[in-house]
Write an enzyme that holds these catalytic residues in place. Sequence first.
Site, PDB file in Angstrom:
ATOM      1  N   MET A  34       0.843  -1.202   0.000  1.00 43.28           N
ATOM      2  CA  MET A  34       0.000   0.000   0.000  1.00 43.28           C
ATOM      3  C   MET A  34       0.882   1.257   0.000  1.00 43.28           C
ATOM      4  O   MET A  34       0.412   2.354   0.327  1.00 43.28           O
ATOM      5  CB  MET A  34      -0.932   0.004   1.211  1.00 43.28           C
ATOM      6  CG  MET A  34      -1.901  -1.176   1.206  1.00 43.28           C
ATOM      7  SD  MET A  34      -3.390  -0.886   2.154  1.00 43.28           S
ATOM      8  CE  MET A  34      -2.716  -0.574   3.772  1.00 43.28           C
ATOM      9  N   ALA A  36       4.075   3.926   1.062  1.00 45.57           N
ATOM     10  CA  ALA A  36       4.756   4.392   2.281  1.00 45.57           C
ATOM     11  C   ALA A  36       5.824   3.362   2.655  1.00 45.57           C
ATOM     12  O   ALA A  36       5.891   2.875   3.786  1.00 45.57           O
ATOM     13  CB  ALA A  36       3.773   4.637   3.420  1.00 45.57           C
ATOM     14  N   LEU A  37       6.665   3.056   1.677  1.00 45.68           N
ATOM     15  CA  LEU A  37       7.561   1.901   1.779  1.00 45.68           C
ATOM     16  C   LEU A  37       8.701   2.134   2.762  1.00 45.68           C
ATOM     17  O   LEU A  37       9.187   3.246   2.933  1.00 45.68           O
ATOM     18  CB  LEU A  37       8.131   1.570   0.400  1.00 45.68           C
ATOM     19  CG  LEU A  37       7.076   1.268  -0.669  1.00 45.68           C
ATOM     20  CD1 LEU A  37       7.766   0.844  -1.977  1.00 45.68           C
ATOM     21  CD2 LEU A  37       6.093   0.205  -0.227  1.00 45.68           C
ATOM     22  N   HIS A  38       9.104   1.033   3.411  1.00 42.69           N
ATOM     23  CA  HIS A  38      10.243   1.043   4.342  1.00 42.69           C
ATOM     24  C   HIS A  38      11.047  -0.225   4.092  1.00 42.69           C
ATOM     25  O   HIS A  38      10.730  -1.009   3.176  1.00 42.69           O
ATOM     26  CB  HIS A  38       9.729   1.140   5.782  1.00 42.69           C
ATOM     27  CG  HIS A  38       8.654   0.145   6.112  1.00 42.69           C
ATOM     28  ND1 HIS A  38       8.861  -1.216   6.065  1.00 42.69           N
ATOM     29  CD2 HIS A  38       7.339   0.302   6.433  1.00 42.69           C
ATOM     30  CE1 HIS A  38       7.746  -1.851   6.391  1.00 42.69           C
ATOM     31  NE2 HIS A  38       6.800  -0.950   6.599  1.00 42.69           N
ATOM     32  N   HIS A  41       9.223  -3.612   3.403  1.00 41.47           N
ATOM     33  CA  HIS A  41       8.741  -3.842   2.037  1.00 41.47           C
ATOM     34  C   HIS A  41       9.909  -4.211   1.106  1.00 41.47           C
ATOM     35  O   HIS A  41       9.780  -5.082   0.255  1.00 41.47           O
ATOM     36  CB  HIS A  41       8.079  -2.573   1.480  1.00 41.47           C
ATOM     37  CG  HIS A  41       6.871  -2.109   2.229  1.00 41.47           C
ATOM     38  ND1 HIS A  41       6.889  -1.000   3.044  1.00 41.47           N
ATOM     39  CD2 HIS A  41       5.596  -2.578   2.266  1.00 41.47           C
ATOM     40  CE1 HIS A  41       5.677  -0.809   3.546  1.00 41.47           C
ATOM     41  NE2 HIS A  41       4.878  -1.750   3.104  1.00 41.47           N
ATOM     42  N   GLY A 151       4.706 -10.275   4.080  1.00 41.61           N
ATOM     43  CA  GLY A 151       5.478 -10.218   5.315  1.00 41.61           C
ATOM     44  C   GLY A 151       4.826 -10.994   6.451  1.00 41.61           C
ATOM     45  O   GLY A 151       3.601 -10.977   6.600  1.00 41.61           O
ATOM     46  N   GLU A 152       5.657 -11.643   7.262  1.00 36.75           N
ATOM     47  CA  GLU A 152       5.140 -12.284   8.484  1.00 36.75           C
ATOM     48  C   GLU A 152       4.650 -11.243   9.483  1.00 36.75           C
ATOM     49  O   GLU A 152       3.939 -11.575  10.425  1.00 36.75           O
ATOM     50  CB  GLU A 152       6.234 -13.146   9.124  1.00 36.75           C
ATOM     51  CG  GLU A 152       6.561 -14.376   8.310  1.00 36.75           C
ATOM     52  CD  GLU A 152       7.562 -15.279   8.996  1.00 36.75           C
ATOM     53  OE1 GLU A 152       8.110 -14.887  10.053  1.00 36.75           O
ATOM     54  OE2 GLU A 152       7.818 -16.372   8.465  1.00 36.75           O
ATOM     55  N   GLN A 157      -2.852 -12.073   7.967  1.00 37.74           N
ATOM     56  CA  GLN A 157      -3.042 -11.787   6.544  1.00 37.74           C
ATOM     57  C   GLN A 157      -2.328 -12.835   5.690  1.00 37.74           C
ATOM     58  O   GLN A 157      -2.886 -13.347   4.705  1.00 37.74           O
ATOM     59  CB  GLN A 157      -2.503 -10.386   6.244  1.00 37.74           C
ATOM     60  CG  GLN A 157      -2.345 -10.070   4.769  1.00 37.74           C
ATOM     61  CD  GLN A 157      -1.941  -8.630   4.555  1.00 37.74           C
ATOM     62  OE1 GLN A 157      -2.748  -7.732   4.693  1.00 37.74           O
ATOM     63  NE2 GLN A 157      -0.680  -8.393   4.224  1.00 37.74           N
TER      64      GLN A 157
HETATM   65  P1  AMP Z   1       1.451  -2.850   3.555  1.00 37.36           P
HETATM   66  O1  AMP Z   1       1.990  -1.872   2.566  1.00 37.36           O
HETATM   67  O2  AMP Z   1       1.530  -2.390   4.965  1.00 37.36           O
HETATM   68  O3  AMP Z   1       0.107  -3.404   3.161  1.00 37.36           O
HETATM   69  O4  AMP Z   1       2.434  -4.086   3.506  1.00 37.36           O
HETATM   70  C1  AMP Z   1       2.790  -4.687   2.278  1.00 37.36           C
HETATM   71  C2  AMP Z   1       3.554  -5.952   2.565  1.00 37.36           C
HETATM   72  O5  AMP Z   1       4.738  -5.640   3.318  1.00 37.36           O
HETATM   73  C3  AMP Z   1       2.767  -6.949   3.408  1.00 37.36           C
HETATM   74  O6  AMP Z   1       3.007  -8.264   2.910  1.00 37.36           O
HETATM   75  C4  AMP Z   1       3.351  -6.754   4.790  1.00 37.36           C
HETATM   76  O7  AMP Z   1       3.248  -7.906   5.596  1.00 37.36           O
HETATM   77  C5  AMP Z   1       4.801  -6.480   4.442  1.00 37.36           C
HETATM   78  N1  AMP Z   1       5.466  -5.798   5.564  1.00 37.36           N
HETATM   79  C6  AMP Z   1       5.057  -4.675   6.206  1.00 37.36           C
HETATM   80  N2  AMP Z   1       5.889  -4.373   7.229  1.00 37.36           N
HETATM   81  C7  AMP Z   1       6.847  -5.344   7.236  1.00 37.36           C
HETATM   82  C8  AMP Z   1       8.000  -5.611   8.047  1.00 37.36           C
HETATM   83  N3  AMP Z   1       8.330  -4.830   9.070  1.00 37.36           N
HETATM   84  N4  AMP Z   1       8.750  -6.695   7.752  1.00 37.36           N
HETATM   85  C9  AMP Z   1       8.419  -7.512   6.719  1.00 37.36           C
HETATM   86  N5  AMP Z   1       7.362  -7.311   5.902  1.00 37.36           N
HETATM   87  C10 AMP Z   1       6.585  -6.256   6.156  1.00 37.36           C
END
Ligand code: AMP
Length: 286
Positions: A34, A36-38, A41, A151-152, A157
Amino acid sequence: MSGSLPTVRTVAELRRVVDAWQRAGERAALVPTMGALHRGHLALVERGRALCPRVVASLFVNPTQFGPNEDFSRYPRDEAKDAALLAGVGCDLLYAPDVAEMYPEGFATTVDPGPIAARQCGPFRLGHFAGVATVVTKLLLQSRADVALFGEKDFQQLQVIRRVARDLDIPAAIEGVPTVRETSGLALSSRNVYLTPEQRAVAPALYRTLRETARRIEAGDGVAAATADGLETLQRAGFTSVDYLDVADAETLGPLTRLDRPGRILAAVWLGKTRLIDNIAVVPAR
Ligand code: AMP
């Protein structure tokens, strides 16, 4: 183009690129996000690159997985920055559809993931996992990726998506990636930007408590007692409130009352208006 990363916004364009890769014998990995990558991601993209010669990341803030009182409108958005970060770790393509491309006029179908979505976050976020399951099913079918990475960090999810892919015969291999954390133990999350310095100081207590609860259960303490103590620790740690702390079967996420098979401890807490989730494995002695 967005930065130096090729960007497509329609299903037809996405398929044209992925089909060309696959016809050339190159498998494709999909990383749904979604934005706002870190670094969490980016770890998914790096794992995708290790498994496949081509990686496509999707960026779509999915309105159907947010509840009416959740943060959809204030969710952080910066596509140009995200595209630059993705290009920096060797991502090949960004797929950034708009809401009308994903949910055209007349859209009516929902993927209901069943009981795996009923516990933990389920009762607190009604409709959330149906929203996730529906959009991820669409992304998997739109891209026809060979592998998809999740991500775990969002463990429920991940297990929901594994269930849906199996049940609906979606051919993509679903790969889980370990949670990336700050040195404090706090799991990286796009929502951490909402935290004040005071809240950031409290936040690491979530993972600390999960670790201590897992340690006790693995050392032979009863699940019920360790869970009750963990809940009390969270309630005293300075969080605004605690939604749940739950010890579950690692695969089905159903109740686990004794550590007689692999388990997962999952929790959700609030700091002000920000909801944090985290989880940890709990493994029986061999
Ligand atoms: P989001 O953009 O928050 O929907 O996350 C996108 C993907 O990144 C999902 O599969 C999340 O589980 C994964 N993700 C988010 N934060 C982390 C993290 N700290 N470590 C590993 N994967 C992550």
